[in-house]
Design a protein around this motif. Structure first.
Motif, short mmCIF file in Angstrom:
data_model
loop_
_atom_site.label_atom_id
_atom_site.label_comp_id
_atom_site.label_asym_id
_atom_site.label_seq_id
_atom_site.Cartn_x
_atom_site.Cartn_y
_atom_site.Cartn_z
N SER A 1 0.84 -1.19 0.00
CA SER A 1 0.00 0.00 0.00
C SER A 1 0.88 1.25 0.00
O SER A 1 2.08 1.18 0.27
CB SER A 1 -0.96 -0.01 1.19
OG SER A 1 -0.26 -0.27 2.38
N ARG B 1 -4.67 5.28 -5.95
CA ARG B 1 -5.40 4.80 -4.79
C ARG B 1 -4.51 4.70 -3.55
O ARG B 1 -4.07 3.61 -3.18
CB ARG B 1 -6.03 3.43 -5.09
CG ARG B 1 -7.05 3.49 -6.25
CD ARG B 1 -7.87 2.24 -6.31
NE ARG B 1 -8.56 1.98 -5.05
CZ ARG B 1 -9.68 2.58 -4.67
NH1 ARG B 1 -10.25 3.47 -5.43
NH2 ARG B 1 -10.23 2.28 -3.52
N SER C 1 -3.74 4.34 0.25
CA SER C 1 -4.52 3.71 1.30
C SER C 1 -4.73 4.69 2.45
O SER C 1 -5.73 4.66 3.14
CB SER C 1 -3.84 2.45 1.80
OG SER C 1 -2.58 2.79 2.33
N THR C 2 -3.74 5.58 2.63
CA THR C 2 -3.76 6.46 3.79
C THR C 2 -3.29 7.87 3.42
O THR C 2 -2.34 8.01 2.66
CB THR C 2 -2.80 5.92 4.89
OG1 THR C 2 -3.14 4.57 5.17
CG2 THR C 2 -2.89 6.74 6.16
N LYS D 1 -12.54 9.77 3.47
CA LYS D 1 -13.62 8.78 3.61
C LYS D 1 -14.31 8.54 2.28
O LYS D 1 -14.54 7.39 1.89
CB LYS D 1 -14.65 9.25 4.65
CG LYS D 1 -14.18 9.03 6.07
CD LYS D 1 -15.34 8.73 7.02
CE LYS D 1 -14.80 8.26 8.37
NZ LYS D 1 -14.41 9.40 9.24
N SER D 2 -14.64 9.62 1.59
CA SER D 2 -15.38 9.44 0.34
C SER D 2 -14.49 8.86 -0.76
O SER D 2 -14.99 8.29 -1.72
CB SER D 2 -16.06 10.73 -0.10
OG SER D 2 -15.12 11.76 -0.16
N LEU D 3 -13.17 8.98 -0.61
CA LEU D 3 -12.25 8.36 -1.57
C LEU D 3 -11.85 6.95 -1.14
O LEU D 3 -11.02 6.32 -1.77
CB LEU D 3 -11.00 9.22 -1.74
CG LEU D 3 -11.16 10.56 -2.47
CD1 LEU D 3 -9.92 11.42 -2.27
CD2 LEU D 3 -11.43 10.34 -3.95
N ASP D 4 -12.43 6.48 -0.03
CA ASP D 4 -12.12 5.16 0.49
C ASP D 4 -10.66 5.04 0.94
O ASP D 4 -10.00 4.04 0.72
CB ASP D 4 -12.45 4.09 -0.57
CG ASP D 4 -12.76 2.76 0.07
OD1 ASP D 4 -13.04 2.75 1.28
OD2 ASP D 4 -12.67 1.74 -0.63
N MET D 5 -10.17 6.13 1.54
CA MET D 5 -8.81 6.14 2.09
C MET D 5 -8.92 6.37 3.59
O MET D 5 -9.92 6.91 4.07
CB MET D 5 -7.98 7.27 1.45
CG MET D 5 -7.82 7.13 -0.06
SD MET D 5 -7.03 8.59 -0.78
CE MET D 5 -7.22 8.23 -2.54
N THR D 6 -7.90 5.97 4.34
CA THR D 6 -7.90 6.23 5.78
C THR D 6 -7.02 7.46 6.07
O THR D 6 -6.27 7.90 5.21
CB THR D 6 -7.40 5.03 6.59
OG1 THR D 6 -6.04 4.78 6.24
CG2 THR D 6 -8.23 3.78 6.33
N ASP E 1 -8.48 8.04 11.60
CA ASP E 1 -8.48 6.60 11.88
C ASP E 1 -7.29 6.17 12.73
O ASP E 1 -7.40 5.27 13.55
CB ASP E 1 -8.44 5.83 10.56
CG ASP E 1 -9.62 6.18 9.67
OD1 ASP E 1 -10.74 5.82 10.04
OD2 ASP E 1 -9.41 6.84 8.64
#
Ligand code: C2E
Ligand code: MG
Ligand code: MG
Ligand code: MG
Length: 281
Positions: A172, A192, A194-195, A225-230, A251
């Motif tokens: 990641s 993408r 992850s964080t 959050k809306s990008l699906d990342m932490t 997170d």
């Protein structure tokens, strides 16, 4: 700058920015020798889950243990290592050492490794990661590479390809020091991560009740959050800051409050103690 290294490290070394050309050349010579003679060590700083406060990862942070200069912090030599491309062999060593060490930790703990643009843009970078994983036997899912926004300034396409290659391995990628670089939000659509690591300056600002900092952290958390990342908040130093950051919805938390960067022996000891992350501070 605040003391930013683990217990008892001292450094009387002049920052290279103030150094004369002659001093800089001398530093370069000793840095070159240091790479050949393995004068570096990695320290590890815990990253905890904001809610459970359990360790989820350690970030590997390099230190130069120099016979001439003592312990030198990365702020004082990484830029020179990048300028001289010594970061390439040094970065290879860092990757291998961090992966090997992480292999000694519980299976659910990740290792975060900082990667410089110069290293990432090398054609061999992908192979270096493959080799470090193979030599250590570490599952790729346990390796998270940290890059800063600066990688998109130099050669965005190559940087992106390089990161996508290691993501394809299962690793990641975290975006470090978010909000301090030459931000263009465009690349968040293309890669993408992850964080997203929220830079310490915003955490400090929010703690001092700066409405701007609070608003920025809120926005970054919502966007992630809306990008699906932490999100990980950097530089949390007190219980109050930890509480604030938790309420803002980050997170993960990293900072002196939960643990300073520590030697690999100290990091290993945390796994022996029951729920031992408090002892890291
Ligand atoms: P970074 O990747 O953002 O690492 C976090 C820095 O913040 C570390 O400084 C850490 O000691 C410090 N820090 C952590 N928690 C706190 C806190 O609560 N308060 C304060 N005041 N500081 C905190 P460090 O180890 O001096 O590293 C500085 C920078 O040098 C890193 O920033 C990273 O950009 C670079 N660096 C460190 N290790 C490596 C490496 O192995 N490779 C590369 N390419 N760069 C590295
Ligand atoms: Mg980092
Ligand atoms: Mg950072
Ligand atoms: Mg930083």
């Amino acid at each position: 700058r605040a003391k930013d290294v683990g217990g008892g490290e001292h450094c009387r070394f002049e920052p290279e920015l103030h150094a004369t050309a002659e001093e800089r050349r001398r530093l370069e010579v000793s840095l070159r020798k240091a790479v050949l003679e393995d004068e570096f060590v990695l320290h590890y700083q815990p990253v905890v889950d904001a809610r459970s406060e359990e360790i989820v990862s350690f970030e590997a942070l390099v230190r130069w243990n120099s016979p001439e200069h003592g312990f030198v912090s990365p702020g004082k030599f990484i830029a020179l290592a990048e300028d001289t491309r010594l970061i390439v062999p040094l970065g290879q060593w860092i990757l291998r050492e961090a992966c090997r060490e992480a292999r000694a930790w519980p299976e659910d703990i990740k290792v975060n490794v900082n990667v410089s643009p110069e290293q990432l843009l090398e054609p061999e970078f992908h192979q270096d990661v493959v080799d470090a994983l193979a030599a250590s036997g570490l599952r790729p899912e346990r390796l998270e590479v940290e890059v800063t926004e600066s990688i998109f300034v130099r050669d965005a396409t190559t940087a992106r390809n390089s990161l996508e290659q290691i993501m394809a391995l299962g690793c990641s990628v975290a975006l470090d020091d978010f909000g301090t670089g030459y931000s263009s939000l465009g690349y968040l659509r293309k890669l993408r991560f992850s964080t997203i690591k929220v830079d310490r300056t915003f955490v400090q600002g929010a703690a001092q009740e700066s409405n701007e900092s609070l608003a920025i952290i809120n926005a970054v958390v919502a966007m992630a959050k809306s990008l699906d990342m932490t999100t990980t908040a950097e530089g949390v130093e007190t219980a109050e800051e930890a509480e604030l950051i938790r309420n803002l919805g980050c997170d993960k938390i990293q900072g002196f409050y939960f643990g300073r960067p520590m030697s690999k022996e100290e990091a290993r000891r945390l796994f022996c103690a029951d729920n031992g992350q408090r002892e890291a501070g």
